[in-house]
Design a protein around this motif. Structure first.
Motif, mmCIF file in Angstrom:
data_model
loop_
_atom_site.group_PDB
_atom_site.id
_atom_site.type_symbol
_atom_site.label_atom_id
_atom_site.label_comp_id
_atom_site.label_asym_id
_atom_site.label_seq_id
_atom_site.Cartn_x
_atom_site.Cartn_y
_atom_site.Cartn_z
ATOM 1 N N ARG A 208 0.825 -1.194 0.000
ATOM 2 C CA ARG A 208 0.000 0.000 0.000
ATOM 3 C C ARG A 208 0.872 1.262 0.000
ATOM 4 O O ARG A 208 0.548 2.258 -0.613
ATOM 5 C CB ARG A 208 -0.877 -0.013 1.263
ATOM 6 N N ASN B 34 -16.323 -17.787 -7.114
ATOM 7 C CA ASN B 34 -15.073 -17.291 -6.526
ATOM 8 C C ASN B 34 -14.580 -18.113 -5.345
ATOM 9 O O ASN B 34 -14.091 -17.571 -4.362
ATOM 10 C CB ASN B 34 -15.214 -15.824 -6.087
ATOM 11 N N LEU B 35 -14.699 -19.434 -5.470
ATOM 12 C CA LEU B 35 -14.084 -20.287 -4.450
ATOM 13 C C LEU B 35 -12.569 -20.251 -4.655
ATOM 14 O O LEU B 35 -12.092 -19.896 -5.732
ATOM 15 C CB LEU B 35 -14.596 -21.722 -4.578
ATOM 16 N N ARG C 114 -17.726 -6.248 7.434
ATOM 17 C CA ARG C 114 -17.754 -7.386 6.510
ATOM 18 C C ARG C 114 -18.064 -8.689 7.226
ATOM 19 O O ARG C 114 -18.582 -9.621 6.612
ATOM 20 C CB ARG C 114 -16.431 -7.466 5.752
ATOM 21 N N MET D 123 -21.367 -12.579 1.314
ATOM 22 C CA MET D 123 -21.671 -12.274 -0.084
ATOM 23 C C MET D 123 -21.445 -13.488 -0.958
ATOM 24 O O MET D 123 -20.464 -14.214 -0.804
ATOM 25 C CB MET D 123 -20.806 -11.119 -0.572
ATOM 26 N N ALA E 268 -9.313 -0.328 9.079
ATOM 27 C CA ALA E 268 -9.305 -1.754 8.748
ATOM 28 C C ALA E 268 -10.179 -2.524 9.725
ATOM 29 O O ALA E 268 -10.886 -3.458 9.345
ATOM 30 C CB ALA E 268 -7.870 -2.275 8.771
ATOM 31 N N MET F 50 -7.186 -2.659 -0.263
ATOM 32 C CA MET F 50 -7.794 -3.579 0.677
ATOM 33 C C MET F 50 -8.023 -2.917 2.031
ATOM 34 O O MET F 50 -9.099 -2.967 2.593
ATOM 35 C CB MET F 50 -6.927 -4.814 0.873
ATOM 36 N N GLY F 51 -7.033 -2.248 2.573
ATOM 37 C CA GLY F 51 -7.197 -1.593 3.870
ATOM 38 C C GLY F 51 -7.424 -0.103 3.689
ATOM 39 O O GLY F 51 -7.311 0.423 2.600
ATOM 40 N N ALA G 286 -14.526 -9.717 0.711
ATOM 41 C CA ALA G 286 -15.904 -9.754 1.186
ATOM 42 C C ALA G 286 -16.030 -10.612 2.443
ATOM 43 O O ALA G 286 -16.878 -10.363 3.289
ATOM 44 C CB ALA G 286 -16.825 -10.288 0.090
ATOM 45 N N LEU G 287 -15.177 -11.638 2.553
ATOM 46 C CA LEU G 287 -15.213 -12.478 3.754
ATOM 47 C C LEU G 287 -14.593 -11.767 4.948
ATOM 48 O O LEU G 287 -14.716 -12.222 6.074
ATOM 49 C CB LEU G 287 -14.463 -13.786 3.500
ATOM 50 N N ALA H 132 -13.441 -4.681 8.747
ATOM 51 C CA ALA H 132 -13.539 -6.099 9.102
ATOM 52 C C ALA H 132 -14.839 -6.364 9.864
ATOM 53 O O ALA H 132 -15.508 -7.368 9.642
ATOM 54 C CB ALA H 132 -12.334 -6.510 9.938
ATOM 55 N N LEU I 115 -17.349 -3.206 -0.937
ATOM 56 C CA LEU I 115 -16.441 -3.600 -2.016
ATOM 57 C C LEU I 115 -16.327 -2.425 -2.979
ATOM 58 O O LEU I 115 -15.317 -2.246 -3.643
ATOM 59 C CB LEU I 115 -16.957 -4.834 -2.754
ATOM 60 N N ARG J 9 -19.642 -21.173 2.761
ATOM 61 C CA ARG J 9 -18.465 -20.406 3.181
ATOM 62 C C ARG J 9 -18.890 -19.073 3.785
ATOM 63 O O ARG J 9 -18.348 -18.642 4.819
ATOM 64 C CB ARG J 9 -17.549 -20.172 1.968
ATOM 65 N N ALA J 10 -19.865 -18.421 3.158
ATOM 66 C CA ALA J 10 -20.326 -17.135 3.684
ATOM 67 C C ALA J 10 -21.079 -17.325 5.001
ATOM 68 O O ALA J 10 -20.887 -16.565 5.955
ATOM 69 C CB ALA J 10 -21.201 -16.439 2.649
ATOM 70 N N ARG K 35 -22.636 -4.192 -3.899
ATOM 71 C CA ARG K 35 -21.231 -4.114 -3.507
ATOM 72 C C ARG K 35 -20.957 -2.913 -2.605
ATOM 73 O O ARG K 35 -19.964 -2.912 -1.877
ATOM 74 C CB ARG K 35 -20.344 -4.063 -4.752
ATOM 75 N N ASN L 59 -21.365 -3.911 1.349
ATOM 76 C CA ASN L 59 -20.226 -4.400 2.128
ATOM 77 C C ASN L 59 -18.933 -3.671 1.777
ATOM 78 O O ASN L 59 -17.840 -4.166 2.033
ATOM 79 C CB ASN L 59 -20.065 -5.916 2.005
ATOM 80 N N PHE M 96 -21.266 -14.609 -5.045
ATOM 81 C CA PHE M 96 -21.051 -14.007 -6.355
ATOM 82 C C PHE M 96 -21.585 -14.902 -7.470
ATOM 83 O O PHE M 96 -21.697 -16.115 -7.314
ATOM 84 C CB PHE M 96 -19.551 -13.803 -6.604
#
Ligand SMILES: Nc1ncnc2c1ncn2[C@@H]1O[C@H](COP(=O)(O)OP(=O)(O)O)[C@@H](O)[C@H]1O
Ligand SMILES: [Mg+2]
Lengths: 217, 215, 266
Positions: free
Chosen positions: B47, C110-111, C99, C104, C92, C1-2, B121-122, C96, C69, C172-173, C64, C67, C106
């Motif tokens: 980052r 997206n496994l 989320r 979610m 962050a 991401m963060g 998303a997780l 977290a 995204l 998984r979700a 999206r 959450n 898709f």
């Protein structure tokens, strides 16, 4: 020494470039018959060129350099004056880059869609015509960037020629380091190589994007 | 031909020992250089811009400097005195790190964006996403070119003869300069190198084919 | 991401009657292009929201944004009591937290292809919730059983059919015990009969009281399962309300055209 170490090492630049350009040209030429043999209808011909490529690439350049430079003198010491440092380095680099270039040509030939090769035949063109007019231009688009990358690598590999006494950049750096017992000349050599390779690499990348855009059109 | 065989039998011990040194040097180079390459690749996605710039500069300099020059620089230039073997390993692993970071970066980029999005998303942290999702798959994608590069670096261990590491090339050279059988000894050395590099490159092609078929 | 330092407002008090998801005047622009234009909606706990509308309407973007995204360029988003205002940086930790409340699913599953089904479900629990491997795997087994895939635990995703993969993705979700589940066209990549397996799992989930927001082209599902229907077009809500009523008697001309077009295709 430190003031003129830059000019001292710079004396090798022309040989570094000359060796790279000539060695690469030799390899680019040698690669053509080699790749043609790779696609020959006769299996033994394909096998010979495949084995040649495999062995040439499998043996380190340093070994080729010494084999060509010193090897002949085992049989006749006077051959030492025939296989000079410069000629030996040129031959070794040409030999090795010929094998690499053949692989680059092969890769770019494979990148041309098979359909186009066949379409040429269907349109009634002779094989040679198909090769020259349809396949070659497309091949060049992928072969040129790959060759440029290879040539830049060769510029750095040409430093190995210093080990058999070719007066190129690393050779001068070595000499200067020996007399001054400092590593500064190698730093200078490093800067020269970076100055030569980084712009060429940018140029090659630029070329690649330009060529790939042409293909997309 | 018999002369070559004779030379090989006579100097078998030295030559095989030399090959052993070449192999150890290569293994140490990989052990230091490959994690370095991974670290640089991951850093190039950091980052913080400063980290990314640092990584790029290291990689460009490492790739632009010939391995031979790197070797001399480390051997003569480092303020601490290291053995020739260790200097060679450090120099070659710097080169390895710079080159493989680009290869690994390409692999990491090959991981589908959808999976990274799913990880986001997780609620996985960036570090976990990198370690658990991106790196394992990216390395798999990068495996064939990495193996190919390792073969090139094995060949580059020959450069260590210039700083008197007793590897195969150094041995061949020293024997040849005493009996003048230059051709025989360099040929033997070349064949010994090929004995390792050719099977290794055939293996690499197999791995590449296998991975290509499984995806 | 963060993301940087937190300035987002976290509302600690959550009244029982407050909506599970609330969007207020949400805007999303990509450069000059406005994709969401002042969208407001809310979903009560236990409700199933169906989002329909033509392609490019902004349905995925809306989902999206919930959450994060996608970062909305304007408005506020509240999920299970956590409010995020557009323009504020989100830490962050807060990200977290948000989320972990939102699951979610898709369109493209997206496994993680290098992990078994079991590990796909167990690993996020270990990483996000700090569960032990044993706990996480027990939960994963239970969820696989629930989606009808108890025998697939050790299988890799590529060895499973699309419908199976999507059910693993749902498990998984769910494993992270979300308060809200988001589905973005979960059956669009599947053959109709395979899609039914997935829809059945979703329906069961709805019956058990999960709060859901579902972007779908399955009009049957929208009509029969959802409690609330939102029709979107060009970044705005065209109309919303009781799904049966809208299907029977759409108020807007554009809704009518859209429904006619999709129902004809079925
Ligand atoms: N990352 C993005 N950058 C730019 N435009 C985007 C991006 N994501 C979506 N869009 C645009 O936003 C609009 C709505 O997209 P989307 O939310 O995917 O619609 P839907 O899911 O309803 O089909 C489309 O016009 C799309 O091109
Ligand atoms: Mg969509």
């Amino acid at each position: 020494m430190t003031e003129n170490v830059w000019t001292f090492v710079a004396q090798g630049i022309s040989n570094t470039i000359g060796l790279t350009v000539l060695g690469f040209s030799l390899g680019a030429l040698l690669g053509i018959p080699l790749v043609a043999m790779r696609f020959a209808p006769l299996a033994p011909v394909r096998w010979i060129s495949g084995t040649y490529i495999q062995i040439t690439r499998g043996v380190p350049l340093v070994v080729w350099l010494f084999l060509i430079y010193n090897g002949p003198t085992q049989f006749d010491p006077s051959l030492g004056s025939v296989f000079t440092s410069w000629l030996s380095a040129l031959l070794a680099i040409g030999l090795v880059s010929g094998a690499h270039m053949a692989e680059i040509y092969r890769g770019s030939l494979r990148a041309v869609p098979l359909g186009q090769r066949e379409a040429g035949g269907a349109l009634g063109m002779t094989q040679v015509d198909t090769a020259a007019r349809i396949i070659a231009p497309q091949m060049l688009r992928t072969a040129i960037p790959a060759s440029a990358t290879y040539a830049i690598g060769l510029l750095k590999d040409s430093s190995l020629a210093s080990t058999i006494g070719v007066f190129e950049v690393t050779f001068y750096a070595n000499t200067a380091a020996g007399t001054s017992s400092s590593a500064v000349p190698f730093l200078v050599a490093g800067v020269y190589y970076l100055a030569l390779t980084i712009p060429s690499a940018w140029g090659a990348r630029h070329l690649e994007t330009r060529l790939s855009r042409k293909v997309l059109r | 031909m018999t002369g070559i065989m004779d030379d090989f039998m006579t100097y078998q011990q030295e030559l095989v020992n030399g090959l052993g040194v070449s192999i150890s040097l290569a293994l140490l180079t990989f052990a230091l250089g490959l994690p370095g390459g991974l670290l640089l690749a991951v850093a190039s996605f950091n980052r913080a811009k400063a980290v990314r710039i640092l990584a790029v500069v290291f990689v460009e300099v490492g790739r632009g400097t010939p391995a031979l020059v790197m070797l001399q620089l480390v051997y003569y230039g480092l303020p601490v005195t290291l053995t020739a073997f260790l200097s060679a390993a450090i120099a070659l692993s710097l080169t390895t790190a710079a080159y493989t970071s680009e290869i690994i970066r390409g692999g990491l980029r090959g991981v589908p964006a959808g999976e990274i999005e799913a990880a986001d998303a997780l609620g996985l942290r960036a570090f976990h996403t990198m370690r658990d999702v991106v790196v394992p798959q990216g390395l798999r994608i990068a495996l064939p070119p990495l193996l190919g590069f390792c073969i090139i670096m094995f060949q580059a261990t020959t450069l260590a003869f210039t700083i008197a590491v007793p590897e195969l090339m150094a041995q061949a050279k020293s024997i040849a300069s005493s009996n003048f059988h230059y051709f025989n000894l360099f040929l033997i050395a070349g064949l010994l190198y090929a004995l390792i590099t050719i099977p290794a490159s055939i293996f690499t092609d197999r791995v590449a084919d296998k991975l290509a078929r499984h995806t | 991401m963060g993301h940087g330092i937190s300035e987002a407002i976290v509302d600690p008090i959550q009244r029982p009657d407050s909506p599970a998801i609330r969007l207020h005047n949400v805007d999303k622009r990509f450069g000059e292009h406005t994709v969401l234009d002042q969208v407001s909606l809310s979903v009560d706990p236990g409700q199933v929201l169906a989002l329909i509308g033509p392609s490019g309407a902004g349905k995925s973007t809306l989902l999206r944004c919930i959450n994060l995204l996608e970062r909305p360029t304007g408005g506020t988003i509240t999920v299970d009591g956590v409010t995020i205002e557009a323009g504020h940086t989100v830490s962050a930790n807060e990200l977290a937290k948000l989320r972990s409340r939102v699951g979610m699913v898709f369109q493209s599953f997206n496994l993680f292809p290098h992990m078994t089904a079991l590990k796909n479900i167990a690993l996020p629990q270990q990483r996000v919730l700090g569960r032990s491997k044993k706990e996480a795997e027990d939960r994963a087994h239970a969820l696989l059983k629930r989606v009808g895939l108890a025998d697939k635990a050790q299988q890799y995703p590529t060895r499973c059919s699309g419908g199976q993969q999507q059910r693993i993705a749902i498990a998984r979700a769910l494993a992270l015990d979300p308060k809200v589940m988001l589905f973005d066209e979960p059956t669009s990549a599947l053959d109709p009969e395979v899609g039914l397996e997935v829809l059945r799992v979703m329906r069961e989930l709805a019956d058990e009281g999960m709060t859901m927001a579902v972007v779908t082209h399955e009009m049957q599902f929208a009509r029969n399962v959802s409690d609330h229907l939102v029709v979107m077009s060009q970044g705005r809500i065209l109309e919303e309300g009781d799904p049966r009523q809208i299907f029977a008697n759409p108020q807007q001309q554009r809704t009518r055209e859209f429904l006619r077009a999709v129902l004809e295709r079925e």
